[in-house]
Scaffold this motif. Sequence first.
Motif, PDB file in Angstrom:
ATOM      1  N   THR A   8       8.356  11.809  23.263  1.00 16.90           N
ATOM      2  CA  THR A   8       8.771  12.998  23.787  1.00 16.90           C
ATOM      3  C   THR A   8      10.013  13.905  23.055  1.00 16.90           C
ATOM      4  O   THR A   8      10.505  13.105  22.105  1.00 16.90           O
ATOM      5  N   PRO A   9       9.961  15.020  23.347  1.00 14.25           N
ATOM      6  CA  PRO A   9      11.016  15.598  22.404  1.00 14.25           C
ATOM      7  C   PRO A   9      12.426  15.063  22.803  1.00 14.25           C
ATOM      8  O   PRO A   9      13.059  15.149  21.858  1.00 14.25           O
ATOM      9  N   ASP A  11      13.103  11.777  22.512  1.00  7.71           N
ATOM     10  CA  ASP A  11      12.943  10.835  21.790  1.00  7.71           C
ATOM     11  C   ASP A  11      13.324  11.355  20.403  1.00  7.71           C
ATOM     12  O   ASP A  11      13.588  10.399  19.560  1.00  7.71           O
ATOM     13  N   TRP A  12      13.250  12.575  19.958  1.00  6.71           N
ATOM     14  CA  TRP A  12      13.346  12.846  18.537  1.00  6.71           C
ATOM     15  C   TRP A  12      14.426  12.531  17.999  1.00  6.71           C
ATOM     16  O   TRP A  12      14.128  11.947  16.704  1.00  6.71           O
ATOM     17  N   TRP A  13      15.641  12.574  18.381  1.00  5.20           N
ATOM     18  CA  TRP A  13      16.770  12.185  17.599  1.00  5.20           C
ATOM     19  C   TRP A  13      16.920  10.615  17.473  1.00  5.20           C
ATOM     20  O   TRP A  13      17.141  10.199  16.467  1.00  5.20           O
ATOM     21  N   GLU A  14      16.536  10.059  18.415  1.00  2.00           N
ATOM     22  CA  GLU A  14      16.403   8.420  18.413  1.00  2.00           C
ATOM     23  C   GLU A  14      15.538   7.917  17.251  1.00  2.00           C
ATOM     24  O   GLU A  14      15.560   7.047  16.426  1.00  2.00           O
ATOM     25  N   VAL A  15      14.442   8.428  17.223  1.00  2.00           N
ATOM     26  CA  VAL A  15      13.427   8.196  16.406  1.00  2.00           C
ATOM     27  C   VAL A  15      13.775   8.519  14.966  1.00  2.00           C
ATOM     28  O   VAL A  15      13.490   7.822  13.821  1.00  2.00           O
ATOM     29  N   GLU A  16      14.251   9.660  14.837  1.00  2.00           N
ATOM     30  CA  GLU A  16      14.894  10.089  13.465  1.00  2.00           C
ATOM     31  C   GLU A  16      16.046   9.210  12.988  1.00  2.00           C
ATOM     32  O   GLU A  16      16.189   8.753  11.695  1.00  2.00           O
ATOM     33  N   SER A  17      16.877   8.721  13.706  1.00  2.00           N
ATOM     34  CA  SER A  17      17.797   7.744  13.615  1.00  2.00           C
ATOM     35  C   SER A  17      17.258   6.535  12.869  1.00  2.00           C
ATOM     36  O   SER A  17      17.518   5.569  11.972  1.00  2.00           O
ATOM     37  N   LEU A  18      16.106   5.726  13.698  1.00  2.00           N
ATOM     38  CA  LEU A  18      15.405   4.913  13.302  1.00  2.00           C
ATOM     39  C   LEU A  18      14.933   4.982  12.047  1.00  2.00           C
ATOM     40  O   LEU A  18      14.979   3.932  11.087  1.00  2.00           O
ATOM     41  N   TYR A  19      14.406   5.924  11.770  1.00  2.00           N
ATOM     42  CA  TYR A  19      13.621   6.225  10.346  1.00  2.00           C
ATOM     43  C   TYR A  19      14.821   6.089   9.175  1.00  2.00           C
ATOM     44  O   TYR A  19      14.519   5.589   8.275  1.00  2.00           O
ATOM     45  N   ASP A  20      15.925   6.955   9.660  1.00  2.00           N
ATOM     46  CA  ASP A  20      16.854   6.821   8.750  1.00  2.00           C
ATOM     47  C   ASP A  20      17.598   5.560   8.208  1.00  2.00           C
ATOM     48  O   ASP A  20      17.796   5.051   7.178  1.00  2.00           O
ATOM     49  N   LEU A  35       4.248  18.275   3.316  1.00  2.00           N
ATOM     50  CA  LEU A  35       2.962  18.377   4.200  1.00  2.00           C
ATOM     51  C   LEU A  35       3.257  18.545   5.767  1.00  2.00           C
ATOM     52  O   LEU A  35       2.274  18.898   6.422  1.00  2.00           O
ATOM     53  N   ARG A  36       4.275  18.023   6.014  1.00  2.00           N
ATOM     54  CA  ARG A  36       4.668  18.046   7.537  1.00  2.00           C
ATOM     55  C   ARG A  36       5.519  19.077   8.092  1.00  2.00           C
ATOM     56  O   ARG A  36       5.576  19.403   9.313  1.00  2.00           O
ATOM     57  N   ASP A  37       6.188  19.662   7.088  1.00  2.00           N
ATOM     58  CA  ASP A  37       6.918  20.782   7.577  1.00  2.00           C
ATOM     59  C   ASP A  37       6.179  21.843   8.194  1.00  2.00           C
ATOM     60  O   ASP A  37       5.301  22.545   7.726  1.00  2.00           O
ATOM     61  N   ASP A  38       6.774  22.280   9.536  1.00  2.00           N
ATOM     62  CA  ASP A  38       6.258  23.312  10.305  1.00  2.00           C
ATOM     63  C   ASP A  38       5.025  22.886  10.802  1.00  2.00           C
ATOM     64  O   ASP A  38       4.279  23.894  11.304  1.00  2.00           O
ATOM     65  N   VAL A  39       4.504  21.600  10.887  1.00  2.00           N
ATOM     66  CA  VAL A  39       3.160  21.306  11.273  1.00  2.00           C
ATOM     67  C   VAL A  39       3.426  20.160  12.317  1.00  2.00           C
ATOM     68  O   VAL A  39       4.126  19.466  12.180  1.00  2.00           O
ATOM     69  N   PRO A  40       3.258  20.349  13.631  1.00  2.00           N
ATOM     70  CA  PRO A  40       3.407  19.463  14.738  1.00  2.00           C
ATOM     71  C   PRO A  40       2.679  18.360  14.639  1.00  2.00           C
ATOM     72  O   PRO A  40       1.411  18.342  13.953  1.00  2.00           O
ATOM     73  N   LEU A  45      -0.889  10.566  19.257  1.00  2.00           N
ATOM     74  CA  LEU A  45      -0.746   9.780  18.052  1.00  2.00           C
ATOM     75  C   LEU A  45       0.881   9.544  17.580  1.00  2.00           C
ATOM     76  O   LEU A  45       0.916   8.995  16.429  1.00  2.00           O
ATOM     77  N   SER A  46       1.752   9.989  18.387  1.00  2.00           N
ATOM     78  CA  SER A  46       3.154   9.862  18.038  1.00  2.00           C
ATOM     79  C   SER A  46       3.692   8.852  18.885  1.00  2.00           C
ATOM     80  O   SER A  46       3.785   9.420  20.431  1.00  2.00           O
ATOM     81  N   LEU A  47       3.761   7.669  18.840  1.00  2.00           N
ATOM     82  CA  LEU A  47       4.087   6.709  19.721  1.00  2.00           C
ATOM     83  C   LEU A  47       5.455   6.175  19.565  1.00  2.00           C
ATOM     84  O   LEU A  47       5.978   5.865  18.419  1.00  2.00           O
ATOM     85  N   VAL A  48       6.279   5.589  20.675  1.00  2.00           N
ATOM     86  CA  VAL A  48       7.543   4.942  20.443  1.00  2.00           C
ATOM     87  C   VAL A  48       7.276   3.519  21.224  1.00  2.00           C
ATOM     88  O   VAL A  48       6.680   3.469  22.375  1.00  2.00           O
ATOM     89  N   ALA A  49       7.972   2.321  20.881  1.00  2.00           N
ATOM     90  CA  ALA A  49       8.005   1.280  21.611  1.00  2.00           C
ATOM     91  C   ALA A  49       9.597   1.186  21.790  1.00  2.00           C
ATOM     92  O   ALA A  49      10.341   1.011  20.969  1.00  2.00           O
ATOM     93  N   ARG A  50       9.654   0.832  22.909  1.00  2.00           N
ATOM     94  CA  ARG A  50      11.027   0.410  23.642  1.00  2.00           C
ATOM     95  C   ARG A  50      11.075  -1.046  23.973  1.00  2.00           C
ATOM     96  O   ARG A  50      10.015  -1.537  24.579  1.00  2.00           O
ATOM     97  N   GLY A  51      12.060  -1.543  23.587  1.00  2.00           N
ATOM     98  CA  GLY A  51      12.612  -2.974  23.897  1.00  2.00           C
ATOM     99  C   GLY A  51      12.639  -3.151  25.488  1.00  2.00           C
ATOM    100  O   GLY A  51      12.994  -1.999  26.202  1.00  2.00           O
ATOM    101  N   THR A  52      13.225  -4.281  25.955  1.00  2.00           N
ATOM    102  CA  THR A  52      13.417  -4.501  27.260  1.00  2.00           C
ATOM    103  C   THR A  52      14.945  -3.950  27.539  1.00  2.00           C
ATOM    104  O   THR A  52      15.192  -3.645  28.804  1.00  2.00           O
ATOM    105  N   ASP A  53      15.746  -3.473  26.460  1.00  2.00           N
ATOM    106  CA  ASP A  53      16.988  -2.941  26.874  1.00  2.00           C
ATOM    107  C   ASP A  53      16.826  -1.349  26.813  1.00  2.00           C
ATOM    108  O   ASP A  53      17.995  -0.575  27.150  1.00  2.00           O
ATOM    109  N   GLY A  54      15.577  -0.843  26.559  1.00  2.00           N
ATOM    110  CA  GLY A  54      15.536   0.529  26.686  1.00  2.00           C
ATOM    111  C   GLY A  54      15.490   1.092  25.329  1.00  2.00           C
ATOM    112  O   GLY A  54      15.115   2.515  25.276  1.00  2.00           O
ATOM    113  N   SER A  55      15.893   0.686  24.163  1.00  2.00           N
ATOM    114  CA  SER A  55      16.322   1.435  23.009  1.00  2.00           C
ATOM    115  C   SER A  55      15.048   1.264  22.097  1.00  2.00           C
ATOM    116  O   SER A  55      13.998   0.489  22.414  1.00  2.00           O
TER     117      SER A  55
END
Length: 174
Positions: A8-9, A11-20, A35-40, A45-55
């Motif tokens: 979801t929107p 999640d964006w910063w948390e996902v970006e932190s994971l990628y970093d 190739l991704r710039d300004d393309v949604p 097909l954009s998924l997040v997996a959360r552990g039992t602690d919610g992170s």
Amino acid sequence: MFTIAQETPDDWWEVESLYDLCFAPGREALSSYRLRDDVPPIAGLSLVARGTDGSIAGAIRHWPVRICTEDGICNRSLLLGPVAVHPTHQGEGLGGLLIYQTLGGARALGWERVMLVGDAPYYNRFGFQKLEGVLMPPPTNPDRVLGVALKPNAWAGVRGQVSRWSPDMALPQN
């Protein structure tokens, strides 16, 4: 145990932190990011997996791209990536689960092919093979350009330069 959900929107910063955390500094300078710039990313097909602690323990995204020959014939494909798993969860099969789930989702959405830039020894187990004649923008190592067909022979005859998605190209209809 993981809970997998659509990114979801919020999640964006948390996902970006994971990628970093998981990728080298300067990852956004890679040609695949242009190739991704300004393309949604593709919805569903954009998924997040959360552990039992919610992170967030893992994340994956897919983007539309086109592969065009010099004479202007273009084929659409998905560009998988990035996919990342938090270091505390690596080796638990979470990356594979995200890849398999999104490949199945892509097939259900009507996509015929998926490509990525990555290590063949890891991605071969998901069916990815080196793509001949499919050219990523420089400075991409051509040996790392891999693809998997979601329908029989989906890569047959697909050659050319990978470029940004064009709004005039329709998304597949499922």
